[in-house]
Design an enzyme around this catalytic site. Sequence first.
Site, PDB file in Angstrom:
ATOM      1  CG  ASP A  58      -1.770   1.207   1.365  1.00  0.00           C
ATOM      2  OD1 ASP A  58      -2.060   1.832   0.333  1.00  0.00           O
ATOM      3  OD2 ASP A  58      -2.162   1.542   2.490  1.00  0.00           O
ATOM      4  CG  ASP A 274      -4.151   5.522  -2.725  1.00  0.00           C
ATOM      5  OD1 ASP A 274      -3.379   4.555  -2.611  1.00  0.00           O
ATOM      6  OD2 ASP A 274      -5.041   5.760  -1.896  1.00  0.00           O
TER       7      ASP A 274
END
Length: 446
Positions: A58, A274
């Site tokens: 992530d 992201d």
Amino acid sequence: MGRSALSAFRAHDSFRHGRMLAAVDLQLGGNGQPTDAALYYTKLSIGNPSNDYHVQVDTGSDILWVNCAGCDKCPTKSDLKIALKQYDLKASSTGKAVTCDQDFCSAMFNGPYSDCKMGDLCDYAVTYGDGSRTEGYFVRDYIKLDEVTGNLQTSSMNGSIAFGCSSKQSGELGSSSEAVDGILGFGQANTSVLSQLASSGKVKKIFSHCLDGVNGGGIFAIGQLVQPKVNSTPLVPNEAHYNVNMKAVEVGGDSLDLPTDLFGTGSQRGTIIDSGTTLAYLPDEIYEPLMEKVMARHPNLKTQIVEQQFKCFDYTGNVDNGFPVVIFHFEDSLSLTVYPREYLFKISDNEWCIGWQNSGMQTKDGKEITLLGDIVLSNKLVVYDLENQTIGWTAYNCSSSIKVKDEKSRNSYTVSAHDISSASIRISGNIISFILLVAFLLNLIK
């Protein structure tokens, strides 16, 4: 992929937005939600004796954390065909708890924390936008890595890393059937695995990922990229996420007529890159004119709303011929080209849905953000250079390979793409190559 999977898109991205916009007990830069299928993950071996843990990779969070033995309401099974494992500090001869007086704990709070007394465990807690919560304490143990000794040749080595031990979860966090063991954060904070490895002199703070939206899998590597060459744009300074400055949006060769003050700097107007978000979210001032131009060639095309969110339509032709290319322009002349086959996705034989979303309608407080997720990042090599505070990308075949430099030997090594069945982690002096286990929904749309 059918209509039922659309709710998973919405749920996954809802968690991501909650992470960015909600209050947190400890400012971690947020942890991604690891329990939806829209994620990619890798396998780590931790402890002595070592056990394998599958963790989401992530770019939007700042620590590594895994579920721990005795955890309350942590997931125990997954439909991703992986065996979940909880870390047991007492069972590892090399594991030690991190206490409040240690440097890592101070780094978490950016200084001494008055409620954390010397000798006490260094605790953490994160509350997400929907009220879900994870909490626990930090430990330090050895993570086993495969050191690259040549092109596609490895040998085993260990590295000591501080990470979170999740002891309690609540709400929806951890309840999905697509659960993993935790999260491997690649954010910018000093507490991330990347920063810890860099501070120990093992790596440079540079990493790249290439998510294969055609075949699944991809490449995730730490180290200076040698090949291919990639142009870049500056990161907005002092932001928790990877923010860049957008300058213009072009649809089908025409620039959108947008307000001159729309692209201000900072977190209010900066564009977030992201890899943990599935779709792309645009403020109303961009979304409405963009959608108007996207659909302009088909004024009689009937659209319907699916799952209260997705604008969908029936179409039998080639979408690349029938819909316009969208290009985002950024500071320093870097552009991001998104083809119709990338922003449109099929949910049945002739039914297509649009990946662009109105960000103000997706958040509980109506706050608008500009966020580009996997739907536009897939099939592109994205390079995060924290040494020079830049980010860049180029269209790329993510089933191929890249070359990164080993700073110790000054040699360049080839890092190739892998799929779910062959994920591994590799280090070469100053190079780590996280070969992705990609399980995000876009890979199911073919």
